[in-house]
Design a protein around this motif. Sequence first.
Motif, PDB file in Angstrom:
ATOM      1  N   ALA A  56       0.825  -1.214   0.000  1.00 41.70           N
ATOM      2  CA  ALA A  56       0.000   0.000   0.000  1.00 41.70           C
ATOM      3  C   ALA A  56       0.862   1.268   0.000  1.00 41.70           C
ATOM      4  N   ALA A  57       2.068   1.168  -0.580  1.00 37.78           N
ATOM      5  CA  ALA A  57       2.986   2.315  -0.584  1.00 37.78           C
ATOM      6  C   ALA A  57       2.387   3.520  -1.300  1.00 37.78           C
ATOM      7  N   ALA A  58       1.548   3.268  -2.281  1.00 38.65           N
ATOM      8  CA  ALA A  58       1.027   4.370  -3.099  1.00 38.65           C
ATOM      9  C   ALA A  58      -0.094   5.145  -2.410  1.00 38.65           C
ATOM     10  N   ARG A  59      -0.644   4.550  -1.331  1.00 40.24           N
ATOM     11  CA  ARG A  59      -1.792   5.206  -0.689  1.00 40.24           C
ATOM     12  C   ARG A  59      -1.314   6.298   0.266  1.00 40.24           C
ATOM     13  N   PRO A  60      -1.771   7.544   0.057  1.00 43.03           N
ATOM     14  CA  PRO A  60      -1.328   8.640   0.925  1.00 43.03           C
ATOM     15  C   PRO A  60      -1.737   8.392   2.373  1.00 43.03           C
ATOM     16  N   ASP A  61      -0.839   8.747   3.291  1.00 38.55           N
ATOM     17  CA  ASP A  61      -1.102   8.520   4.710  1.00 38.55           C
ATOM     18  C   ASP A  61      -0.875   9.840   5.452  1.00 38.55           C
ATOM     19  N   PRO A  62      -1.952  10.468   5.941  1.00 38.05           N
ATOM     20  CA  PRO A  62      -1.803  11.761   6.623  1.00 38.05           C
ATOM     21  C   PRO A  62      -0.833  11.707   7.803  1.00 38.05           C
ATOM     22  N   GLY A  63      -0.646  10.528   8.405  1.00 36.56           N
ATOM     23  CA  GLY A  63       0.327  10.391   9.491  1.00 36.56           C
ATOM     24  C   GLY A  63       1.742  10.703   9.004  1.00 36.56           C
ATOM     25  N   GLN A  64       2.026  10.346   7.752  1.00 33.37           N
ATOM     26  CA  GLN A  64       3.338  10.652   7.168  1.00 33.37           C
ATOM     27  C   GLN A  64       3.502  12.167   6.987  1.00 33.37           C
ATOM     28  N   ALA A  65       2.413  12.830   6.575  1.00 30.06           N
ATOM     29  CA  ALA A  65       2.470  14.289   6.419  1.00 30.06           C
ATOM     30  C   ALA A  65       2.729  14.940   7.774  1.00 30.06           C
ATOM     31  N   ALA A  66       2.113  14.392   8.812  1.00 29.71           N
ATOM     32  CA  ALA A  66       2.302  14.931  10.159  1.00 29.71           C
ATOM     33  C   ALA A  66       3.765  14.784  10.585  1.00 29.71           C
ATOM     34  N   TRP A  67       4.362  13.650  10.260  1.00 32.15           N
ATOM     35  CA  TRP A  67       5.769  13.441  10.618  1.00 32.15           C
ATOM     36  C   TRP A  67       6.662  14.470   9.920  1.00 32.15           C
ATOM     37  N   LEU A  68       6.396  14.714   8.633  1.00 34.81           N
ATOM     38  CA  LEU A  68       7.189  15.705   7.896  1.00 34.81           C
ATOM     39  C   LEU A  68       7.000  17.104   8.484  1.00 34.81           C
ATOM     40  N   TYR A  69       5.760  17.422   8.845  1.00 34.62           N
ATOM     41  CA  TYR A  69       5.506  18.719   9.479  1.00 34.62           C
ATOM     42  C   TYR A  69       6.285  18.818  10.798  1.00 34.62           C
ATOM     43  N   ALA A  70       6.296  17.724  11.554  1.00 36.17           N
ATOM     44  CA  ALA A  70       7.030  17.710  12.824  1.00 36.17           C
ATOM     45  C   ALA A  70       8.522  17.993  12.602  1.00 36.17           C
ATOM     46  N   GLN A  71       9.075  17.496  11.483  1.00 36.54           N
ATOM     47  CA  GLN A  71      10.492  17.754  11.201  1.00 36.54           C
ATOM     48  C   GLN A  71      10.712  19.241  10.894  1.00 36.54           C
ATOM     49  N   MET A  72       9.750  19.852  10.158  1.00 36.80           N
ATOM     50  CA  MET A  72       9.863  21.296   9.867  1.00 36.80           C
ATOM     51  C   MET A  72       9.882  22.085  11.174  1.00 36.80           C
ATOM     52  N   VAL A  73       9.062  21.636  12.130  1.00 39.29           N
ATOM     53  CA  VAL A  73       8.998  22.307  13.427  1.00 39.29           C
ATOM     54  C   VAL A  73      10.295  22.060  14.192  1.00 39.29           C
ATOM     55  N   ARG A  74      10.740  20.794  14.196  1.00 39.25           N
ATOM     56  CA  ARG A  74      11.936  20.449  14.963  1.00 39.25           C
ATOM     57  C   ARG A  74      13.146  21.266  14.525  1.00 39.25           C
ATOM     58  N   TRP A  75      13.265  21.527  13.221  1.00 37.15           N
ATOM     59  CA  TRP A  75      14.452  22.212  12.715  1.00 37.15           C
ATOM     60  C   TRP A  75      14.223  23.698  12.474  1.00 37.15           C
ATOM     61  N   GLY A  76      13.173  24.225  13.104  1.00 33.91           N
ATOM     62  CA  GLY A  76      12.996  25.673  13.126  1.00 33.91           C
ATOM     63  C   GLY A  76      12.509  26.290  11.832  1.00 33.91           C
ATOM     64  N   GLN A  77      11.962  25.485  10.914  1.00 31.60           N
ATOM     65  CA  GLN A  77      11.457  26.075   9.670  1.00 31.60           C
ATOM     66  C   GLN A  77      10.111  26.743   9.880  1.00 31.60           C
ATOM     67  N   THR A  78       9.410  26.353  10.941  1.00 33.80           N
ATOM     68  CA  THR A  78       8.114  26.938  11.253  1.00 33.80           C
ATOM     69  C   THR A  78       7.789  26.655  12.716  1.00 33.80           C
ATOM     70  N   PRO A  79       7.087  27.596  13.390  1.00 32.08           N
ATOM     71  CA  PRO A  79       6.678  27.286  14.766  1.00 32.08           C
ATOM     72  C   PRO A  79       5.523  26.280  14.763  1.00 32.08           C
ATOM     73  N   PHE A  80       5.356  25.544  15.868  1.00 27.68           N
ATOM     74  CA  PHE A  80       4.263  24.575  15.913  1.00 27.68           C
ATOM     75  C   PHE A  80       2.924  25.268  16.082  1.00 27.68           C
TER      76      PHE A  80
END
Lengths: 385, 196
Positions: free
Chosen positions: A303-327
Motif C-alpha cells: 500500500a505504498a502508493a496510498r497517501p497517509d496523513p500520518g506521514q504528512a504529520a511526521w514531515l511537518y514535525a520535522q519542519m517544526v523540529r528544525w525551526g522552519q516553522t513554529p508549531f
Amino acid sequence: MTTPLRVGFIPLVDAAALIVAVDKGFAAAEGLDVTLVREVSWSNVRDKLNIGLFDAAHLLAPVAIASSLGLGHVKVPIAAPFNLGLNGNAITVSPALHAALMDEIDGDRFDPMATSQALARVVAKRRKSGAEPLTFGMTFPFSTHNYQLRFWMAAGGVDPDEDIQLVVLPPPYMVDSLANGHVDAFCVGAPWNSVAVDLGIGHILHFVSDILLSAVEKVLAVRQAWSEKHPDAVASLVRAHLRAAEFIEQPENRSEVARILAQPERIGVDASVIQRTFDGRLKIAPDGTMRESNRYLLVGREAAARPDPGQAAWLYAQMVRWGQTPFKPEALKSAMAVFRPDLYDAASGRPTGVPNLIGAFAGPPFDPSDVPGHLAAFKIGRWKP
Amino acid sequence: MSAESSPKIVIVDESPIRAAILEEGLREAGYTDVVHISEMQSLLSRIYALDPDIIVIDLENPSRDVLEQMFQVSRAVRRPIAMFVDQSDAASIQASVEAGVSAYIVDGLKKERMKPILDLCVSRFNAFAKLQDELDRTKHALEERKVIDRAKGILMKVKGLTEEEAYVLMRSTAMREKKKIGEIAQSILTASELLK
C-alpha cells in the motif's frame, strides 16, 4: 474525449510511475493525454504547478506541505492523492569520511545509531584538531533528504546546524561535488548514489530504510482548487498511476521499466543502474561490495502508493523540529490534509486502511496527535516548546 | 530614479548573451550596480560576498534550489531574508515564470522598487527568447538552402538539367506531394546516398 494534461517531473527513478503511466499507455487508457515536462529544479516544479503551467507534478512530499502552508514561498494549497514512492534515498560518504567512520565505529556498520555515534566522534576529533566542519549535501530545504540526514545525525549527538554544514546541491551536481571535495557526503535519490560508487568516489553508508522503515518520498501533486474542479481527471490520474505502480512492481517487468526510464528524454542514465534500485540490490563500495534490501524503494507494494496523513504529520514535525516553522495545531491539520487517501480510495475502489508506519530507528513511535510531546523526546533541535 | 541609491542587482545566468541584454537594459534604466555571475561553482559564497539587494536568475538554472536554501538559512547571512514574491504578486510571478526568469529580493528593499526591475527583466527575457527563435530559424533556413543546392546539383548531373529546370522540378514535385521543397531535396540526397 481525452483530457490534455501537462505534468512536470525531475529525472529521478521515483518518477517511475509517472513515466510508465504515460509510456506504457495507462494514462491514455484512462482518457488522459499527458505531456511530461522534464524540469531542472524543485523550485521550478513547484512554481509551475502553483501558477497553473502544470496540472500535476512529481513533487517532494515536504514541498507539497510547505506550499500548502506558505512556507518559503507563495501559499498554494496542494492535494496529494497518490504516493509515487516510499524510501529510495541513500546516504553516500567520501572514501576518507568512510574510513574515519569505520575507525570510530562501535557496533554494526549498518546500524544507524552506531554510525551516527561514530560521526559524533569524528566531528569532535575534527573540532579538536581545528579542521573545517564536515559538509553534507542535500537536495532542498524542504526535502526528505534534509530531514533524514538531520534525524540520523542528531540521534548520535551531532547538531546538524552547529557541528556540520548542510548545503543544497542540485542532484546532478552531487557526484562532482563529492569528487572535488566540495562536500564530504550527501543524501540523494537514485541513481546518484550508485553513480558515485561506480566512479569509485563514494561509499553508500545507509539506505534510508535503515533510518526510517517507511518514509514517503515523492507525491503526485495537484493544486487543491484544481482537484475540486476536475475530480474525474484526478480519479483517472490515480487509476493510471496505480496500474503503472503495479506494473513496475512485477519483477518480470523490471528490465522493461528500467529501459523505459533510461531513455534520454526521461532520466537518461544507464538502464542497469536504474534497475539496481528496483531490485534493491546495490553496489555500496568501490570494491564491489553488494547490499540487498527489499525496502530500498517501494512503488506499489505494501500500500505504498496510498497517501497517509500520518506521514504528512511526521514531515511537518520535522519542519517544526528544525525551526522552519513554529508549531501550530491548525498548521498540522493543514499539513495532514495535503495527503488525500479519500481521493485515492474513491478512484481505486479499494480502500485499504494499512498506515505506513514511520518506524524510525531512534526516539519514541511517532504520534500525530501529540507532535509537541513527540518532539520533546529529542535532545537536539531548533524548536522551543 | 529617485534619490535613493541604486540597488545592487546580481544576475545569475549561464547564457552570456542573455545576461548582457539584461545588464544593458538595467543600466539604461538607471540601475548602475549590476553584477553578472555565470559560474555555478560556490554560487552561495559569491552571493554572500556580493551581498545583493536583488538576485535575478534564469529559470532553467538548476542552482535555483540552492538559492532557495539561502532564503531558508538566514543564519548564514546573519540577517533576515525574504522573497519578493508574496501573495499579492501572483500576476508578476506568472509573467516572470512564463518568460523564464525568477527574481528574489532581499529583505529591506521596498517591493514597489522591485516591480519596474522585474518588468524590465521579463521584457528583456522575452526579447532574448525572440532573438533566439529568429536565430534558430535563420540557421534552419540556411541549412535548408544548402540541402536544396546539393539536391539541385544531383538533379542537374543525373538528369542533365539546367539549374532553373532542376529547381522547377523539385518545386512542382513538392506541390504535387504537398511537401516542403526542403523535404523533397532531403529525400533526393538520401536516395542518392543509397544508390551510390
